[in-house]
Design a protein around this motif. Structure first.
Motif, PDB file in Angstrom:
ATOM      1  N   UNK A 192       0.839  -1.207   0.000  1.00 15.38           N
ATOM      2  CA  UNK A 192       0.000   0.000   0.000  1.00 15.38           C
ATOM      3  C   UNK A 192       0.874   1.257   0.000  1.00 15.38           C
ATOM      4  N   UNK A 193       1.955   1.200   0.761  1.00 12.63           N
ATOM      5  CA  UNK A 193       2.900   2.328   0.754  1.00 12.63           C
ATOM      6  C   UNK A 193       3.420   2.574  -0.662  1.00 12.63           C
ATOM      7  N   UNK A 194       3.708   1.459  -1.355  1.00 11.45           N
ATOM      8  CA  UNK A 194       4.308   1.595  -2.683  1.00 11.45           C
ATOM      9  C   UNK A 194       3.334   2.194  -3.700  1.00 11.45           C
TER      10      UNK A 194
ATOM     11  N   UNK B 211      -9.469   3.510  -4.675  1.00 10.55           N
ATOM     12  CA  UNK B 211      -9.922   2.108  -4.625  1.00 10.55           C
ATOM     13  C   UNK B 211      -9.197   1.279  -5.679  1.00 10.55           C
ATOM     14  N   UNK B 212      -8.999   1.880  -6.864  1.00  7.61           N
ATOM     15  CA  UNK B 212      -8.319   1.117  -7.901  1.00  7.61           C
ATOM     16  C   UNK B 212      -6.849   0.899  -7.518  1.00  7.61           C
ATOM     17  N   UNK B 213      -6.260   1.869  -6.822  1.00 10.01           N
ATOM     18  CA  UNK B 213      -4.870   1.670  -6.378  1.00 10.01           C
ATOM     19  C   UNK B 213      -4.793   0.553  -5.328  1.00 10.01           C
TER      20      UNK B 213
ATOM     21  N   UNK C 154      -9.337  -1.230 -16.349  1.00  7.60           N
ATOM     22  CA  UNK C 154      -8.948  -0.658 -15.049  1.00  7.60           C
ATOM     23  C   UNK C 154      -9.216   0.836 -14.921  1.00  7.60           C
ATOM     24  N   UNK C 155      -9.460   1.507 -16.070  1.00 11.00           N
ATOM     25  CA  UNK C 155      -9.632   2.974 -15.983  1.00 11.00           C
ATOM     26  C   UNK C 155     -11.041   3.429 -16.357  1.00 11.00           C
ATOM     27  N   UNK C 156     -11.883   2.496 -16.748  1.00  9.28           N
ATOM     28  CA  UNK C 156     -13.169   2.942 -17.294  1.00  9.28           C
ATOM     29  C   UNK C 156     -14.104   3.513 -16.227  1.00  9.28           C
ATOM     30  N   UNK C 157     -13.842   3.214 -14.943  1.00  6.09           N
ATOM     31  CA  UNK C 157     -14.679   3.806 -13.902  1.00  6.09           C
ATOM     32  C   UNK C 157     -14.054   5.074 -13.326  1.00  6.09           C
ATOM     33  N   UNK C 158     -12.973   5.510 -13.956  1.00  8.08           N
ATOM     34  CA  UNK C 158     -12.237   6.637 -13.375  1.00  8.08           C
ATOM     35  C   UNK C 158     -12.220   7.836 -14.335  1.00  8.08           C
ATOM     36  N   UNK C 159     -12.000   9.012 -13.762  1.00 11.70           N
ATOM     37  CA  UNK C 159     -11.851  10.187 -14.630  1.00 11.70           C
ATOM     38  C   UNK C 159     -10.468  10.120 -15.306  1.00 11.70           C
ATOM     39  N   UNK C 160     -10.243  11.019 -16.253  1.00 13.70           N
ATOM     40  CA  UNK C 160      -9.037  10.944 -17.067  1.00 13.70           C
ATOM     41  C   UNK C 160      -7.762  11.007 -16.210  1.00 13.70           C
TER      42      UNK C 160
ATOM     43  N   UNK D 180      -7.311  10.409 -12.944  1.00 13.98           N
ATOM     44  CA  UNK D 180      -7.110   9.214 -12.103  1.00 13.98           C
ATOM     45  C   UNK D 180      -6.698   8.031 -12.958  1.00 13.98           C
ATOM     46  N   UNK D 181      -7.307   7.920 -14.142  1.00 11.34           N
ATOM     47  CA  UNK D 181      -6.970   6.832 -15.055  1.00 11.34           C
ATOM     48  C   UNK D 181      -5.507   6.893 -15.451  1.00 11.34           C
ATOM     49  N   UNK D 182      -5.033   8.103 -15.676  1.00 12.81           N
ATOM     50  CA  UNK D 182      -3.637   8.296 -16.052  1.00 12.81           C
ATOM     51  C   UNK D 182      -2.704   7.868 -14.917  1.00 12.81           C
ATOM     52  N   UNK D 183      -3.064   8.248 -13.718  1.00 14.89           N
ATOM     53  CA  UNK D 183      -2.253   7.874 -12.541  1.00 14.89           C
ATOM     54  C   UNK D 183      -2.190   6.356 -12.413  1.00 14.89           C
ATOM     55  N   UNK D 184      -3.326   5.726 -12.600  1.00 14.15           N
ATOM     56  CA  UNK D 184      -3.381   4.259 -12.481  1.00 14.15           C
ATOM     57  C   UNK D 184      -2.514   3.607 -13.552  1.00 14.15           C
ATOM     58  N   UNK D 185      -2.624   4.088 -14.770  1.00 16.84           N
ATOM     59  CA  UNK D 185      -1.843   3.477 -15.841  1.00 16.84           C
ATOM     60  C   UNK D 185      -0.341   3.699 -15.654  1.00 16.84           C
ATOM     61  N   UNK D 186      -0.003   4.864 -15.117  1.00 17.15           N
ATOM     62  CA  UNK D 186       1.416   5.133 -14.856  1.00 17.15           C
ATOM     63  C   UNK D 186       1.932   4.136 -13.814  1.00 17.15           C
ATOM     64  N   UNK D 187       1.091   3.894 -12.835  1.00 17.22           N
ATOM     65  CA  UNK D 187       1.441   2.932 -11.790  1.00 17.22           C
ATOM     66  C   UNK D 187       1.646   1.536 -12.383  1.00 17.22           C
ATOM     67  N   UNK D 188       0.734   1.149 -13.261  1.00 25.17           N
ATOM     68  CA  UNK D 188       0.848  -0.171 -13.888  1.00 25.17           C
ATOM     69  C   UNK D 188       2.087  -0.238 -14.788  1.00 25.17           C
ATOM     70  N   UNK D 189       2.315   0.850 -15.495  1.00 19.94           N
ATOM     71  CA  UNK D 189       3.495   0.898 -16.383  1.00 19.94           C
ATOM     72  C   UNK D 189       4.776   0.743 -15.557  1.00 19.94           C
ATOM     73  N   UNK D 190       4.807   1.431 -14.407  1.00 21.29           N
ATOM     74  CA  UNK D 190       5.984   1.344 -13.529  1.00 21.29           C
ATOM     75  C   UNK D 190       6.198  -0.085 -13.038  1.00 21.29           C
ATOM     76  N   UNK D 191       5.103  -0.759 -12.769  1.00 23.35           N
ATOM     77  CA  UNK D 191       5.227  -2.156 -12.302  1.00 23.35           C
ATOM     78  C   UNK D 191       5.916  -2.998 -13.357  1.00 23.35           C
TER      79      UNK D 191
END
Lengths: 242, 398
Positions: A135-137, A156-158, A177-183, A185-196
């Motif tokens: 969660x910290x990460x 919640x998605x994070x 993963x981003x369809x329930x999120x605004x642009x 937040x979706x970008x943040x989530x995808x950046x997180x996934x990309x980093x993984x």
């Protein structure tokens, strides 16, 4: 990240066929779908609604059995695995991120993240410690004791991503993963996934309709009418045989 | 994962409280119904309970309850007293009589004739009086015996023993000391009032001396219903009962055996018990149905959560364990609440309204067991859709 033809294959599916119903009501969901996904890449599976994307990911995550074809996941032939072995494969090696997050509403963020470890039989204390670290990460360490209802959609998605990561799976499947999120937040989530993907050898398959996030993919697999019709390598990626 | 299961159970407060209240209601209903039944049945052997100094009850060989009896000759008392091991033995007479009130109305009573010398079998009296009042000629002690409104005598003097006609629909009051009734045209005087264990079926009682029974029922040649025996210290009641049976050919039962016989008699012969049992079974079935449906719905509404767990690799046995833990804990907590409520409500109504409520050791046990069985059955039924669940439903569009 650079990909080349020598990379190991994480998902290898050939001629996958799946039908629903019988007789006159029989519907072909997959009509011989082929797909290879390499270790450490982020592949997006795109296509119109009803083209078979969900059925396809259900099959190669061992949630659904195919009616025909071959599918090797992380070196295991799904056709030869028993139900228990499939359950074990999912528990150990596959992480899921869902469109509707699907967090358990009664559990805190930390407990939700700990669930995959608890399923594997890890002790509660250790599981909770691991969950806190993950969660910290994802930047939610401060909200670890919040219930899902107390978090925004992006948060919640994070949490859901942290839950998919906590047991260090080799394959993560993200369904819209981003369809329930605004642009944003979706970008943040995808950046997180990309980093993984960039920071580990994890394979990520993202099912999406959201063309705003295509830029994060290494490759795009286009589906239609139950088949993969085109695979393209994104401009900023090199070396993939499409 | 079992902690997770409990969190899932308790997470939705409204649903959880609703479920607990539903289970508590069922446990309450089942325990209350059984305690009510037990209360009625134990009132069936009230006569035995209130004569707790009698170790052995001796009766005609055909008698097997306090409800349906036949009298024996007076000589029977001597035969019983002659058996070795008998410390003392006293007679008791039970007869159904009709008594006329001063205004001409009448009422059935059970008349209990007790030993003249010892007054063994006479009840404790209200108003601070002693059973010795029975030594006064024509004296009786009156007791409602669990009935209500059946001991009414005319309020006004002019309505008592009128010469013109019966004064039936006149204001009345409860029988008091000094009031008179007629039995077989013989006068009896209320010399005492008591409040013993209520009877099942409820009936007014008249206690008098054994010898007075002869005066009141002159046509009865046999008036000895029971011989109440106290055993000497060197012999157990059971051994003495066996010895009495062998030597006299009469039926002799220890007090506890005779209570069991009487309960058995009621269960076999009493239509009231059958009707009550049917009503109680219906109530319990409704309660069980409510619990089962609520638990099933609880699991069914959480199907999506189980699908997520299944997708993440939770095995069938793990999911089953979670469902059964939820049902078991819900059942135990709900049952505890229900039985607690039952004890409080039951004891309150029992004390204030003279309600036939008796929470015996087995009634809460039945309550808990019943609720547990229903809950676990509901869990087993609701587990089916969870096990059959296709985890792919967690994906969008499914």
């Amino acid at each position: 990240m650079s990909l080349d033809a020598e990379k190991k294959i994480a998902v290898h599916c050939r001629n996958i066929i799946k039908t629903y119903g019988t007789g006159a009501s029989e519907v072909f969901a997959l009509r011989g779908a082929d797909l290879d996904v390499y270790e450490g890449e982020l592949l997006m599976l795109v296509g119109p609604s009803g083209c078979g994307k969900t059925t396809f990911i259900s099959i190669f995550t061992a949630l659904l059995s195919a009616d025909g074809g071959e599918c090797d996941i992380l070196g295991k032939d799904l056709n030869t695995l028993s139900s228990d072995q499939k359950v074990h494969l999912r528990a150990k090696s596959i992480g899921f991120v869902f469109q509707a997050f699907n967090l358990l509403p009664a559990l805190t963020a930390q407990e939700n993240v700990a669930v995959p470890l608890l399923i594997q039989g890890v002790g509660r204390k250790v599981a909770m410690q691991e969950a806190k670290l993950v969660l910290d990460s994802v930047g939610l360490g401060a909200r670890s004791s919040a219930l899902p209802a107390e978090l925004s959609g992006g948060m919640q998605q994070r949490v859901a991503i942290a839950r998919a990561l906590v047991h260090h799976p080799k394959l993560i499947v993200c369904d819209e993963p981003t369809s329930s999120l605004d642009h944003e937040s979706g970008h943040v989530i995808m950046k997180l996934l990309r980093d993984i993907v960039d920071n580990s050898n994890t394979t990520l398959i993202v099912v999406t309709h959201d063309d705003r996030i295509y830029e994060f993919a290494d490759r795009m697999a286009h589906m239609d009418d139950g088949k993969i019709i085109k695979i393209e390598t994104m401009k900023n990626q090199q070396g993939i045989i499409a | 994962m079992y902690q997770i299961a409990l969190k899932m159970l308790m997470g939705d407060r409204a649903k959880y409280i609703g479920l607990l209240l539903g289970i508590a209601f069922t446990a309450f209903l089942v325990t209350f119904a059984l305690s009510y039944f037990a209360g009625f049945i134990t009132r069936g052997f009230a006569l035995i309970s209130e004569n707790n100094s009698a170790d052995v009850w001796v009766m005609d060989p055909a008698v097997n309850s306090t409800e349906l009896t036949i009298n024996m000759p007076d000589s029977t008392l001597g035969r019983v007293r002659s058996v070795k091991g008998v410390d003392y033995a006293v007679p008791m007479s039970l007869n159904d009589i009709t008594a006329r009130f001063p205004n001409g109305s009448f009422q059935f009573f059970q008349m209990i004739g007790v030993d003249d010398a010892t007054l063994a079998g006479a009840p404790m009296l209200l108003d601070g009086r002693l059973p010795e009042v029975l030594h006064t000629p024509d004296s009786v002690i009156v007791d409602a015996g669990g009935s209500a409104g059946k001991l009414q005598t005319p309020l006004a003097k002019r309505d008592q023993w009128p010469f013109d006609r019966a004064h039936l629909n006149v204001p009345t009051r409860e029988l008091m000391l000094g009031d008179e009734l007629l039995v077989n045209d013989r006068r009896i005087i209320i010399s005492g009032r008591s409040k013993t264990i209520p009877r099942f079926p409820p009936r007014p009682l008249l206690y008098t001396t054994y010898s007075n029974v002869t005066h009141l029922l002159p046509s009865e040649s046999r008036r000895l219903t029971f011989v109440l025996v106290s055993a000497q210290e060197n012999i157990s009641p059971k051994q003495l009962a066996n010895r009495i049976e062998q030597q006299t050919g009469l039926r002799a039962r220890t007090a506890s055996e005779f209570k069991e016989d009487t309960v058995h008699w009621f269960l076999i012969n009493s239509e009231d018990v059958g009707d009550m049992a049917a009503m109680l079974i219906l109530a319990m079935t409704v309660g069980f149905g409510v619990t089962g449906v609520m638990l099933y719905m609880f699991t069914y509404e959480n199907l999506k959560q189980y699908a997520v767990l299944k997708a993440m690799g939770a095995s069938a046995s793990m999911l089953l364990g979670m469902i059964f833990i939820q049902a078991g804990v819900g059942a135990l907590l709900g049952a505890g609440m229900g039985i607690g409520m039952c004890a409080i409500v039951g004891e309150s109504v029992s004390m204030t309204l003279d309600y036939p409520f008796r929470m015996m050791w087995f009634t809460p046990l039945f309550g808990i067991l019943g609720v547990l069985i229903v809950s676990l059955t509901a869990a087993a039924i609701s587990a089916r859709p969870v096990l059959k669940l296709e985890p792919g439903v967690v994906f969008s569009g499914r």
